[in-house]
Design a protein around this motif. Sequence first.
Motif, PDB file in Angstrom:
ATOM      1  N   ALA A 104      66.735   0.836  39.978  1.00 55.93           N
ATOM      2  CA  ALA A 104      67.689   1.701  39.285  1.00 55.93           C
ATOM      3  C   ALA A 104      69.093   1.155  39.518  1.00 55.93           C
ATOM      4  O   ALA A 104      69.418   0.683  40.618  1.00 55.93           O
ATOM      5  N   VAL A 105      69.921   1.209  38.495  1.00 51.12           N
ATOM      6  CA  VAL A 105      71.281   0.664  38.570  1.00 51.12           C
ATOM      7  C   VAL A 105      72.285   1.761  38.211  1.00 51.12           C
ATOM      8  O   VAL A 105      72.064   2.536  37.272  1.00 51.12           O
ATOM      9  N   HIS A 106      73.392   1.801  38.973  1.00 48.31           N
ATOM     10  CA  HIS A 106      74.458   2.760  38.707  1.00 48.31           C
ATOM     11  C   HIS A 106      75.792   2.031  38.589  1.00 48.31           C
ATOM     12  O   HIS A 106      76.070   1.114  39.371  1.00 48.31           O
ATOM     13  N   LEU A 107      76.605   2.465  37.639  1.00 44.54           N
ATOM     14  CA  LEU A 107      77.960   1.954  37.462  1.00 44.54           C
ATOM     15  C   LEU A 107      78.914   3.127  37.644  1.00 44.54           C
ATOM     16  O   LEU A 107      78.767   4.161  36.993  1.00 44.54           O
ATOM     17  N   ALA A 108      79.880   2.967  38.553  1.00 44.81           N
ATOM     18  CA  ALA A 108      80.768   4.085  38.876  1.00 44.81           C
ATOM     19  C   ALA A 108      82.218   3.633  38.929  1.00 44.81           C
ATOM     20  O   ALA A 108      82.520   2.482  39.249  1.00 44.81           O
ATOM     21  N   VAL A 109      83.110   4.573  38.622  1.00 47.05           N
ATOM     22  CA  VAL A 109      84.546   4.326  38.690  1.00 47.05           C
ATOM     23  C   VAL A 109      85.161   5.335  39.659  1.00 47.05           C
ATOM     24  O   VAL A 109      84.664   6.457  39.793  1.00 47.05           O
ATOM     25  N   PHE A 110      86.218   4.949  40.345  1.00 47.21           N
ATOM     26  CA  PHE A 110      86.849   5.779  41.376  1.00 47.21           C
ATOM     27  C   PHE A 110      87.883   6.699  40.748  1.00 47.21           C
ATOM     28  O   PHE A 110      88.720   6.261  39.947  1.00 47.21           O
TER      29      PHE A 110
ATOM     30  N   GLU B 222      72.023   7.948  53.157  1.00 51.15           N
ATOM     31  CA  GLU B 222      73.150   8.765  53.610  1.00 51.15           C
ATOM     32  C   GLU B 222      73.473   9.915  52.669  1.00 51.15           C
ATOM     33  O   GLU B 222      74.046  10.926  53.073  1.00 51.15           O
ATOM     34  N   HIS B 223      73.106   9.753  51.398  1.00 53.23           N
ATOM     35  CA  HIS B 223      73.359  10.818  50.421  1.00 53.23           C
ATOM     36  C   HIS B 223      72.054  11.483  49.983  1.00 53.23           C
ATOM     37  O   HIS B 223      71.997  12.710  49.845  1.00 53.23           O
ATOM     38  N   GLN B 224      71.026  10.668  49.780  1.00 52.91           N
ATOM     39  CA  GLN B 224      69.707  11.193  49.439  1.00 52.91           C
ATOM     40  C   GLN B 224      68.692  10.629  50.428  1.00 52.91           C
ATOM     41  O   GLN B 224      68.622   9.410  50.603  1.00 52.91           O
ATOM     42  N   PRO B 225      67.925  11.479  51.068  1.00 51.20           N
ATOM     43  CA  PRO B 225      66.982  11.013  52.087  1.00 51.20           C
ATOM     44  C   PRO B 225      66.007   9.977  51.548  1.00 51.20           C
ATOM     45  O   PRO B 225      65.476  10.114  50.440  1.00 51.20           O
ATOM     46  N   GLY B 226      65.809   8.919  52.313  1.00 54.20           N
ATOM     47  CA  GLY B 226      64.807   7.921  51.968  1.00 54.20           C
ATOM     48  C   GLY B 226      65.206   6.950  50.879  1.00 54.20           C
ATOM     49  O   GLY B 226      64.400   6.117  50.467  1.00 54.20           O
ATOM     50  N   LEU B 227      66.453   7.034  50.406  1.00 54.65           N
ATOM     51  CA  LEU B 227      66.911   6.149  49.333  1.00 54.65           C
ATOM     52  C   LEU B 227      67.849   5.084  49.899  1.00 54.65           C
ATOM     53  O   LEU B 227      68.790   5.403  50.623  1.00 54.65           O
ATOM     54  N   ARG B 228      67.576   3.832  49.589  1.00 56.46           N
ATOM     55  CA  ARG B 228      68.442   2.732  50.042  1.00 56.46           C
ATOM     56  C   ARG B 228      69.155   2.131  48.824  1.00 56.46           C
ATOM     57  O   ARG B 228      68.520   1.856  47.793  1.00 56.46           O
TER      58      ARG B 228
ATOM     59  N   TRP C 167      61.198   2.322  51.357  1.00 55.87           N
ATOM     60  CA  TRP C 167      59.948   1.582  51.579  1.00 55.87           C
ATOM     61  C   TRP C 167      59.731   0.511  50.511  1.00 55.87           C
ATOM     62  O   TRP C 167      58.996  -0.458  50.728  1.00 55.87           O
ATOM     63  N   GLN C 168      60.404   0.660  49.355  1.00 57.65           N
ATOM     64  CA  GLN C 168      60.327  -0.356  48.308  1.00 57.65           C
ATOM     65  C   GLN C 168      61.453  -1.391  48.423  1.00 57.65           C
ATOM     66  O   GLN C 168      61.407  -2.427  47.771  1.00 57.65           O
ATOM     67  N   LEU C 169      62.453  -1.055  49.220  1.00 52.75           N
ATOM     68  CA  LEU C 169      63.588  -1.952  49.392  1.00 52.75           C
ATOM     69  C   LEU C 169      63.845  -2.131  50.891  1.00 52.75           C
ATOM     70  O   LEU C 169      64.780  -1.573  51.459  1.00 52.75           O
ATOM     71  N   PRO C 170      63.002  -2.891  51.577  1.00 53.43           N
ATOM     72  CA  PRO C 170      63.156  -3.089  53.022  1.00 53.43           C
ATOM     73  C   PRO C 170      64.412  -3.896  53.336  1.00 53.43           C
ATOM     74  O   PRO C 170      64.927  -4.632  52.492  1.00 53.43           O
ATOM     75  N   MET C 171      64.902  -3.764  54.551  1.00 51.99           N
ATOM     76  CA  MET C 171      66.112  -4.475  54.964  1.00 51.99           C
ATOM     77  C   MET C 171      65.933  -5.986  54.865  1.00 51.99           C
ATOM     78  O   MET C 171      66.911  -6.720  54.692  1.00 51.99           O
ATOM     79  N   SER C 172      64.702  -6.454  54.942  1.00 53.32           N
ATOM     80  CA  SER C 172      64.448  -7.892  54.850  1.00 53.32           C
ATOM     81  C   SER C 172      64.820  -8.456  53.478  1.00 53.32           C
ATOM     82  O   SER C 172      65.017  -9.662  53.331  1.00 53.32           O
ATOM     83  N   GLU C 173      64.904  -7.581  52.459  1.00 54.79           N
ATOM     84  CA  GLU C 173      65.261  -8.027  51.112  1.00 54.79           C
ATOM     85  C   GLU C 173      66.752  -7.915  50.812  1.00 54.79           C
ATOM     86  O   GLU C 173      67.217  -8.401  49.788  1.00 54.79           O
ATOM     87  N   VAL C 174      67.484  -7.274  51.713  1.00 52.47           N
ATOM     88  CA  VAL C 174      68.896  -6.999  51.454  1.00 52.47           C
ATOM     89  C   VAL C 174      69.710  -8.274  51.319  1.00 52.47           C
ATOM     90  O   VAL C 174      70.571  -8.393  50.436  1.00 52.47           O
ATOM     91  N   ASP C 175      69.451  -9.254  52.180  1.00 49.80           N
ATOM     92  CA  ASP C 175      70.248 -10.488  52.172  1.00 49.80           C
ATOM     93  C   ASP C 175      70.202 -11.205  50.833  1.00 49.80           C
ATOM     94  O   ASP C 175      71.209 -11.770  50.386  1.00 49.80           O
ATOM     95  N   GLU C 176      69.054 -11.203  50.173  1.00 51.20           N
ATOM     96  CA  GLU C 176      68.947 -11.869  48.879  1.00 51.20           C
ATOM     97  C   GLU C 176      69.402 -10.974  47.736  1.00 51.20           C
ATOM     98  O   GLU C 176      70.080 -11.425  46.811  1.00 51.20           O
TER      99      GLU C 176
END
Length: 262
Positions: free
Chosen positions: A113-119, A203-209, A233-242
């Motif tokens: 899922a992708v989100h685009l946000a403006v401040f 931090e905003h929604q439980p279990g969501l990275r 569980w679908q986005l483990p920290m091991s995938e964050v670097d890439e």
Amino acid sequence: MNEISAPQTKPGRSDEGLKSLTKVARILDCFSTTHRALSLADICARTGYPRSTTHRLLAAMREVGFVEQDRERDSYRLGLRLFELGNIVLANLELNREGRTIVDSLQRLTGRAVHLAVFDGLRAVVIQRTEVEGSSDRLVENSPAYCTSVGKAILAFQPEETVTRVIEAGLERFTETTITEPGALREELHATRERGFAIDNGEHQPGLRCLGAPIRNQTGAVFAAISVSAPAWQLPMSEVDELNKVVIYHANLISQRLGFQR
């Protein structure tokens, strides 16, 4: 000889109008995607305004279509006039136009899922989202700047007075991992600046990275962000670097389309 006096202005009337406009804005801020309908008592409690004042303002807002009233349940919800005005804003927003194809591209490439946000100076306003199924959603939604990846990706590059304003507005706890201490938040924002992207670990929604990267305008100022998200569980920290490199690349593409040059 009689002196001709200048016409007397009435600053009191204009001041009262400004105060009323501020109160209307505060009432509108009471509503959200989780609080779609509110009673008169709810709005009074959230704003601190007297019942008579709140009722008078709501009546005026109903007349111009800013709110609608469900008479059977004695509740109010935002009106369609705001939706019409919001669509005009989106149509005129360069970020919305330039970012649409890149949001879709990032979703197809990552399968997230992708989100685009403006401040908006206090919160991250999500103006585009593309879910895993690939359907685009233009639902506008306010997200906290201090506990979402799009919000932290923006906030990390704001001046100190802006960070202080966000903190003073309150660091509400949404989950067990929400950062609610000002010192800890400043450390997190420093880490975000150092690595160039933000992480939201439920931090905003439980279990969501979520991973978010900043978007710059023509002058180089960070004013928006783009993110990908998935269950942890679908986005483990091991995938964050890439994955963060992919998100940053697409954020930079939008910045370039907006005129930013490194």
